[in-house]
Design a protein around this motif. Structure first.
Motif, PDB file in Angstrom:
ATOM      1  N   GLU A  36      -6.419  -2.857   7.596  1.00  0.00           N
ATOM      2  CA  GLU A  36      -5.828  -1.543   7.365  1.00  0.00           C
ATOM      3  C   GLU A  36      -6.671  -0.671   6.429  1.00  0.00           C
ATOM      4  O   GLU A  36      -6.299   0.471   6.171  1.00  0.00           O
ATOM      5  CB  GLU A  36      -4.414  -1.691   6.789  1.00  0.00           C
ATOM      6  N   VAL A  37      -7.751  -1.197   5.920  1.00  0.00           N
ATOM      7  CA  VAL A  37      -8.650  -0.395   5.072  1.00  0.00           C
ATOM      8  C   VAL A  37      -9.118   0.838   5.823  1.00  0.00           C
ATOM      9  O   VAL A  37      -9.175   1.935   5.274  1.00  0.00           O
ATOM     10  CB  VAL A  37      -9.865  -1.236   4.584  1.00  0.00           C
ATOM     11  N   MET A  38      -9.395   0.681   7.104  1.00  0.00           N
ATOM     12  CA  MET A  38      -9.882   1.803   7.903  1.00  0.00           C
ATOM     13  C   MET A  38      -8.782   2.836   8.159  1.00  0.00           C
ATOM     14  O   MET A  38      -9.070   3.995   8.436  1.00  0.00           O
ATOM     15  CB  MET A  38     -10.466   1.316   9.220  1.00  0.00           C
ATOM     16  N   TRP A  82      -9.703  -5.021   0.055  1.00  0.00           N
ATOM     17  CA  TRP A  82     -10.129  -5.719   1.276  1.00  0.00           C
ATOM     18  C   TRP A  82      -9.163  -6.845   1.601  1.00  0.00           C
ATOM     19  O   TRP A  82      -8.796  -7.038   2.752  1.00  0.00           O
ATOM     20  CB  TRP A  82     -11.547  -6.272   1.128  1.00  0.00           C
ATOM     21  N   ARG A 114     -10.931   3.741   2.715  1.00  0.00           N
ATOM     22  CA  ARG A 114     -12.099   3.807   3.611  1.00  0.00           C
ATOM     23  C   ARG A 114     -13.256   4.543   2.951  1.00  0.00           C
ATOM     24  O   ARG A 114     -14.400   4.120   3.044  1.00  0.00           O
ATOM     25  CB  ARG A 114     -11.703   4.486   4.924  1.00  0.00           C
ATOM     26  N   ASN A 135      -6.514   3.686   5.848  1.00  0.00           N
ATOM     27  CA  ASN A 135      -6.250   4.345   4.575  1.00  0.00           C
ATOM     28  C   ASN A 135      -7.480   5.170   4.213  1.00  0.00           C
ATOM     29  O   ASN A 135      -8.535   4.617   3.903  1.00  0.00           O
ATOM     30  CB  ASN A 135      -5.960   3.282   3.508  1.00  0.00           C
ATOM     31  N   SER A 136      -7.369   6.494   4.233  1.00  0.00           N
ATOM     32  CA  SER A 136      -8.548   7.355   4.062  1.00  0.00           C
ATOM     33  C   SER A 136      -9.226   7.179   2.710  1.00  0.00           C
ATOM     34  O   SER A 136     -10.453   7.192   2.621  1.00  0.00           O
ATOM     35  CB  SER A 136      -8.191   8.822   4.292  1.00  0.00           C
ATOM     36  N   VAL A 179     -16.005   1.823   2.396  1.00  0.00           N
ATOM     37  CA  VAL A 179     -16.855   1.813   3.585  1.00  0.00           C
ATOM     38  C   VAL A 179     -17.801   3.011   3.619  1.00  0.00           C
ATOM     39  O   VAL A 179     -19.023   2.853   3.609  1.00  0.00           O
ATOM     40  CB  VAL A 179     -15.999   1.771   4.881  1.00  0.00           C
ATOM     41  N   GLU A 180     -17.239   4.219   3.665  1.00  0.00           N
ATOM     42  CA  GLU A 180     -18.049   5.407   3.902  1.00  0.00           C
ATOM     43  C   GLU A 180     -19.038   5.696   2.775  1.00  0.00           C
ATOM     44  O   GLU A 180     -20.228   5.885   3.036  1.00  0.00           O
ATOM     45  CB  GLU A 180     -17.143   6.622   4.116  1.00  0.00           C
TER      46      GLU A 180
END
Length: 145
Positions: free
Chosen positions: A78-80, A72, A86, A82-83, A90-91
């Protein structure tokens, strides 16, 4: 400590999935077959609720002690992009929290129903959605290795 919590979270997930699958299919089969809701159904639903909440608590602890949590600050927004980051940051947490919330809602709503069919249908709907959500966000490549 991190590795111990990670192992606990991974192995406990097998228990959660097994019990959730049992509870879901039990409710679907009994609902479709017009069978009566029994004390066994209540216990299976309650046990599913308990093990999923324990998994959630383990996951929350793991989230904050994980080495990935530092991404974070390193990646920022840019976290979102990077799959992998993310998925883990997040997911996976968000979708699984929603799944546990659905199990909780389904369990609470089924207790208020008066007929066996309504009780089983409520469990079947909410637990099935939760199962699909769990299965959609498991990091399979890491989990099965």
């Amino acid at each position: 400590m991190y590795q111990t919590i990670l192992n606990l979270h991974s192995y406990w997930a097998y228990i959660v999935l097994l019990i959730l699958i049992i509870a879901t299919f039990n409710a679907i089969i009994k609902s479709a077959g017009g069978k009566e809701y029994s004390a066994k159904d209540f216990r299976v639903s309650l046990f599913t609720l308990i093990v999923s909440h324990i998994q959630l608590l383990i996951g929350i602890v793991l989230y904050f002690v994980s080495e990935r949590f530092s991404l974070w600050s390193e990646l920022g927004g840019e976290v979102m992009g990077n799959s992998l980051a993310r998925l883990y940051l997040v997911e996976h947490p968000l979708v699984n929290i929603i799944a546990v919330a659905l199990i909780t809602i389904g369990y609470s709503k089924h207790k208020k129903k008066l007929t066996s069919k309504a009780k089983l249908k409520t469990i079947a709907i909410f637990y099935t959605i939760a199962l699909v959500l769990f299965l959609s966000r498991i990091p399979w490549s890491t989990w099965m290795s």
